[in-house]
Enzyme design. Sequence first.
Site, mmCIF file in Angstrom:
data_model
loop_
_atom_site.group_PDB
_atom_site.id
_atom_site.type_symbol
_atom_site.label_atom_id
_atom_site.label_comp_id
_atom_site.label_asym_id
_atom_site.label_seq_id
_atom_site.Cartn_x
_atom_site.Cartn_y
_atom_site.Cartn_z
ATOM 1 C CG PHE A 133 1.206 3.371 6.353
ATOM 2 C CD1 PHE A 133 0.352 3.974 7.606
ATOM 3 C CD2 PHE A 133 0.268 2.471 5.389
ATOM 4 C CE1 PHE A 133 -0.916 3.541 7.886
ATOM 5 C CE2 PHE A 133 -1.043 2.287 5.957
ATOM 6 C CZ PHE A 133 -1.637 2.612 7.134
ATOM 7 N N GLY A 134 3.500 0.774 6.942
ATOM 8 C CA GLY A 134 3.827 -0.968 6.676
ATOM 9 C C GLY A 134 2.321 -1.394 7.078
ATOM 10 C CG LEU A 135 -2.234 -2.198 6.044
ATOM 11 C CD1 LEU A 135 -2.471 -2.259 7.607
ATOM 12 C CD2 LEU A 135 -3.417 -1.008 5.471
ATOM 13 N N GLY A 141 -2.666 -7.657 -0.321
ATOM 14 C CA GLY A 141 -2.867 -6.376 0.507
ATOM 15 C C GLY A 141 -4.414 -5.720 0.661
ATOM 16 C CB ILE A 167 6.815 -0.480 2.446
ATOM 17 C CG1 ILE A 167 5.890 -1.537 2.914
ATOM 18 C CG2 ILE A 167 6.446 0.778 3.328
ATOM 19 C CD1 ILE A 167 4.312 -1.636 2.996
ATOM 20 C CB CYS A 242 -3.729 6.272 7.905
ATOM 21 S SG CYS A 242 -3.611 5.987 9.882
ATOM 22 C CD GLU A 367 -3.507 5.036 0.282
ATOM 23 O OE1 GLU A 367 -4.664 4.404 0.987
ATOM 24 O OE2 GLU A 367 -2.387 5.352 0.893
HETATM 25 P P1 TGC Z 1 -14.331 -3.418 8.091
HETATM 26 O O1 TGC Z 1 -15.104 -4.285 9.080
HETATM 27 O O2 TGC Z 1 -14.926 -2.766 6.727
HETATM 28 O O3 TGC Z 1 -13.386 -2.303 8.824
HETATM 29 C C1 TGC Z 1 -13.087 -2.396 10.158
HETATM 30 C C2 TGC Z 1 -13.221 -1.351 11.046
HETATM 31 O O4 TGC Z 1 -12.629 -0.047 10.346
HETATM 32 C C3 TGC Z 1 -13.508 0.746 10.039
HETATM 33 N N1 TGC Z 1 -13.440 1.597 8.645
HETATM 34 C C4 TGC Z 1 -13.046 2.713 8.379
HETATM 35 N N2 TGC Z 1 -12.612 3.663 8.926
HETATM 36 C C5 TGC Z 1 -12.101 4.597 8.481
HETATM 37 N N3 TGC Z 1 -11.625 4.776 7.324
HETATM 38 C C6 TGC Z 1 -12.099 3.834 6.458
HETATM 39 N N4 TGC Z 1 -11.711 3.903 5.144
HETATM 40 C C7 TGC Z 1 -12.752 2.497 7.007
HETATM 41 N N5 TGC Z 1 -13.040 1.393 6.440
HETATM 42 C C8 TGC Z 1 -13.297 0.636 7.523
HETATM 43 C C9 TGC Z 1 -15.055 0.190 10.001
HETATM 44 O O5 TGC Z 1 -16.070 1.069 10.466
HETATM 45 C C10 TGC Z 1 -14.631 -0.992 11.389
HETATM 46 O O6 TGC Z 1 -14.844 -0.212 12.406
HETATM 47 P P2 TGC Z 1 -15.361 -0.861 13.649
HETATM 48 O O7 TGC Z 1 -15.115 0.116 14.992
HETATM 49 O O8 TGC Z 1 -16.779 -1.218 13.305
HETATM 50 O O9 TGC Z 1 -14.543 -2.171 13.862
HETATM 51 O O10 TGC Z 1 -12.914 -4.351 7.735
HETATM 52 P P3 TGC Z 1 -12.638 -5.527 6.724
HETATM 53 O O11 TGC Z 1 -11.651 -6.318 7.148
HETATM 54 O O12 TGC Z 1 -13.973 -5.822 6.279
HETATM 55 O O13 TGC Z 1 -11.793 -4.619 5.264
HETATM 56 C C11 TGC Z 1 -12.804 -3.890 4.782
HETATM 57 C C12 TGC Z 1 -11.971 -3.576 3.345
HETATM 58 C C13 TGC Z 1 -11.733 -4.323 2.395
HETATM 59 C C14 TGC Z 1 -12.648 -2.213 2.791
HETATM 60 C C15 TGC Z 1 -10.413 -3.019 3.733
HETATM 61 O O14 TGC Z 1 -9.803 -4.060 4.153
HETATM 62 C C16 TGC Z 1 -9.586 -2.209 2.901
HETATM 63 O O15 TGC Z 1 -9.837 -1.099 2.657
HETATM 64 N N6 TGC Z 1 -8.926 -3.009 2.044
HETATM 65 C C17 TGC Z 1 -7.799 -2.324 1.106
HETATM 66 C C18 TGC Z 1 -6.308 -2.086 1.703
HETATM 67 C C19 TGC Z 1 -5.663 -0.830 1.402
HETATM 68 O O16 TGC Z 1 -6.046 0.079 0.778
HETATM 69 N N7 TGC Z 1 -4.610 -0.957 1.827
HETATM 70 C C20 TGC Z 1 -3.745 0.184 1.231
HETATM 71 C C21 TGC Z 1 -2.416 0.016 1.940
HETATM 72 S S1 TGC Z 1 -1.100 1.727 2.117
HETATM 73 C C22 TGC Z 1 -1.098 1.963 0.491
HETATM 74 O O17 TGC Z 1 -1.460 1.515 -0.372
HETATM 75 C C23 TGC Z 1 -0.230 3.232 0.532
HETATM 76 S S2 TGC Z 1 0.286 3.775 -1.191
HETATM 77 C C24 TGC Z 1 0.855 5.379 -0.768
HETATM 78 C C25 TGC Z 1 1.423 6.066 -1.958
HETATM 79 O O18 TGC Z 1 2.648 5.594 -2.238
HETATM 80 O O19 TGC Z 1 0.981 7.121 -2.096
HETATM 81 P P1 FAD Z 2 -4.437 -8.447 -4.098
HETATM 82 O O1 FAD Z 2 -5.125 -8.032 -2.758
HETATM 83 O O2 FAD Z 2 -3.840 -9.842 -3.955
HETATM 84 O O3 FAD Z 2 -5.561 -8.200 -5.152
HETATM 85 C C1 FAD Z 2 -5.430 -8.800 -6.437
HETATM 86 C C2 FAD Z 2 -6.551 -8.661 -7.128
HETATM 87 O O4 FAD Z 2 -7.738 -9.173 -6.683
HETATM 88 C C3 FAD Z 2 -6.903 -7.310 -7.546
HETATM 89 O O5 FAD Z 2 -7.271 -7.061 -8.766
HETATM 90 C C4 FAD Z 2 -7.855 -6.992 -6.699
HETATM 91 O O6 FAD Z 2 -8.886 -5.886 -6.934
HETATM 92 C C5 FAD Z 2 -8.527 -8.288 -6.586
HETATM 93 N N1 FAD Z 2 -9.605 -8.717 -5.394
HETATM 94 C C6 FAD Z 2 -9.264 -8.421 -4.280
HETATM 95 N N2 FAD Z 2 -10.059 -8.782 -3.287
HETATM 96 C C7 FAD Z 2 -11.302 -9.012 -4.130
HETATM 97 C C8 FAD Z 2 -12.410 -9.402 -3.811
HETATM 98 N N3 FAD Z 2 -12.900 -9.588 -2.714
HETATM 99 N N4 FAD Z 2 -13.310 -9.618 -4.842
HETATM 100 C C9 FAD Z 2 -13.079 -9.449 -6.068
HETATM 101 N N5 FAD Z 2 -11.700 -9.031 -6.513
HETATM 102 C C10 FAD Z 2 -10.641 -8.847 -5.549
HETATM 103 N N6 FAD Z 2 0.901 -0.711 0.769
HETATM 104 C C11 FAD Z 2 1.395 -0.396 2.011
HETATM 105 O O7 FAD Z 2 1.058 -0.658 3.126
HETATM 106 N N7 FAD Z 2 2.214 0.868 2.245
HETATM 107 C C12 FAD Z 2 2.729 1.699 1.148
HETATM 108 O O8 FAD Z 2 3.465 2.549 1.184
HETATM 109 C C13 FAD Z 2 2.354 1.056 -0.182
HETATM 110 N N8 FAD Z 2 2.895 1.642 -1.173
HETATM 111 C C14 FAD Z 2 2.575 0.850 -2.581
HETATM 112 C C15 FAD Z 2 3.352 1.293 -3.620
HETATM 113 C C16 FAD Z 2 3.100 0.929 -4.898
HETATM 114 C C17 FAD Z 2 3.958 1.383 -5.998
HETATM 115 C C18 FAD Z 2 2.249 -0.282 -5.010
HETATM 116 C C19 FAD Z 2 2.179 -0.976 -6.341
HETATM 117 C C20 FAD Z 2 1.523 -0.842 -3.860
HETATM 118 C C21 FAD Z 2 1.838 -0.154 -2.646
HETATM 119 N N9 FAD Z 2 1.392 -0.543 -1.746
HETATM 120 C C22 FAD Z 2 1.567 -0.235 -0.256
HETATM 121 C C23 FAD Z 2 0.447 -1.808 -1.539
HETATM 122 C C24 FAD Z 2 -0.811 -1.656 -1.990
HETATM 123 O O9 FAD Z 2 -1.750 -1.025 -1.111
HETATM 124 C C25 FAD Z 2 -1.447 -2.954 -2.313
HETATM 125 O O10 FAD Z 2 -0.865 -3.629 -3.605
HETATM 126 C C26 FAD Z 2 -2.918 -3.086 -2.740
HETATM 127 O O11 FAD Z 2 -3.608 -2.768 -1.510
HETATM 128 C C27 FAD Z 2 -3.329 -4.354 -3.560
HETATM 129 O O12 FAD Z 2 -3.013 -5.543 -2.613
HETATM 130 P P2 FAD Z 2 -2.129 -6.784 -3.557
HETATM 131 O O13 FAD Z 2 -1.135 -5.922 -4.385
HETATM 132 O O14 FAD Z 2 -1.699 -7.551 -2.508
HETATM 133 O O15 FAD Z 2 -3.443 -7.301 -4.395
#
Ligand code: TGC
Ligand code: FAD
Length: 387
Positions: A133-135, A141, A167, A242, A367
């Site tokens: 999953f490439g986000l 992130g 990723i 997701c 996440e």
């Molecule tokens: P925002 O305006 O809040 O939302 C845009 C639209 O999305 C809807 N929405 C959601 N829908 C479902 N589930 C959620 N959790 C949702 N959060 C928001 C929202 O209602 C809106 O919809 P619409 O129809 O009004 O447009 O967007 P924002 O740009 O202000 O972002 C908010 C924020 C910071 C919460 C979001 O960007 C965020 O969650 N950032 C964290 C990114 C993150 O978690 N990345 C993970 C990457 S994947 C990964 O890490 C995999 S690790 C896997 C593993 O190895 O286990």
């Molecule tokens: P940044 O977003 O640069 O954040 C850096 C610091 O700033 C953090 O402490 C954060 O909490 C803080 N911060 C950010 N915003 C704010 C704010 N508004 N106010 C105050 N503090 C803030 N991603 C995928 O898409 N797919 C994957 O499969 C995946 N797998 C992963 C596997 C591993 C082992 C790891 C470590 C990461 C993976 N990720 C994946 C990426 C992961 O989702 C990101 O690392 C995470 O979302 C945080 O992004 P970043 O590392 O760029 O940190």
Amino acid sequence: MDPIAPSDFFRIEHLLTEDERQVRDAVARFVDDRVLPIIAESFENDHFPRELIPEMAALGLFGCSIEGYECAGLNAICYGLICQELERGDSGMRSFASVQSSLVMYPIHAMGSDEQKNRWLPAMAKGEAIGCFGLTEPDGGSDPGTMKTTARRDGGDWILNGAKMWITNGCLADVALIWAATDDGVRGFVVERDMPGYTTREIKRKFSLRASVTSELFLENVRVPDANRLPGAEGLGAPLSCLTQARYGISWGVIGAAEACFIEALEYSKVRVLFGSPLSHKQAVQLRLAEMARRITTAQLLAYRLGRMKDAGEMHHSQVSMAKWNNCRMALDVARDARDLLGASGITVECTPIRHMLNLESVITYEGTETIHELIVGRQLTDAVAF
Ligand code: TGC
Ligand code: FAD
């Protein structure tokens, strides 16, 4: 009454159905027999035990919440228990299953075309095709809405350019779900391993999640047919939905990691004799063990309630954020304290807590970091966006 089990202080066991217990016990046996004997060495050698994929598939762990397409069609509690048991083994094992199930099979099922579902879901359920999953991108992130990866329309195709970072499963994957910005907002594309211009590189020298493959993805003028675009995915809400699925699984998974650390520390405290009595007889040690049990129990109750709400269709993503935040923090704190209770032995790979502790540094970051989940809950409470 049965004695109270240390890792089930509030008898969550009694809240589970017979089917849910059977699913949990089958995965627990797999973890005990197949994961625990090898995982310390895998972690030490920076190696994901790929040979276990067919066995995980045979247990029905991939896409287990999906009905049809050779998937198990289990409820949310079962998915949670699967994550809990896998992560009792290692966060890397749960990560593999989370990505396959929640981050790739879920969106293909929920937002894909019939052709995409028929092609990928049965193969992924059998573990014959692996997904990633490439986000996240190199520039940050937490704020995926500012992604730089683009998809530009070219006749019946799309041209993708950009890079993804951190990723899970990237180098292993046959299929990468790539999220890209288009003129009409974010869209999701099924990018296949052999598409020209698509390359991957493994990220090495990690101190965390060493038994998991983490990669960079590069997209250089990758031509992707429109048939590979997820037709039901429009806007940033699509990838975020997701994340809700995967974060739910993590809320359960980390309980397994915490339990493993707690039980090891508890058993050790009974046999380690210092100042004339076992550690477990010291007040200060009992306070720490009781604190671990309290925190694990509250996390279990939170996850259980979340699961029943999910099955009833009543779960809100801010509730998932609170559970992910609380339970990851709980697990990291328990792992760290368990490591300390083991003394010097606790710094070696032979003892479980340090491996879990290091893994949990990733789990609390991916996440959505702890801060991001606090801010999501804050937004829900106040209606004010403070990211
Ligand atoms: P925002 O305006 O809040 O939302 C845009 C639209 O999305 C809807 N929405 C959601 N829908 C479902 N589930 C959620 N959790 C949702 N959060 C928001 C929202 O209602 C809106 O919809 P619409 O129809 O009004 O447009 O967007 P924002 O740009 O202000 O972002 C908010 C924020 C910071 C919460 C979001 O960007 C965020 O969650 N950032 C964290 C990114 C993150 O978690 N990345 C993970 C990457 S994947 C990964 O890490 C995999 S690790 C896997 C593993 O190895 O286990
Ligand atoms: P940044 O977003 O640069 O954040 C850096 C610091 O700033 C953090 O402490 C954060 O909490 C803080 N911060 C950010 N915003 C704010 C704010 N508004 N106010 C105050 N503090 C803030 N991603 C995928 O898409 N797919 C994957 O499969 C995946 N797998 C992963 C596997 C591993 C082992 C790891 C470590 C990461 C993976 N990720 C994946 C990426 C992961 O989702 C990101 O690392 C995470 O979302 C945080 O992004 P970043 O590392 O760029 O940190």
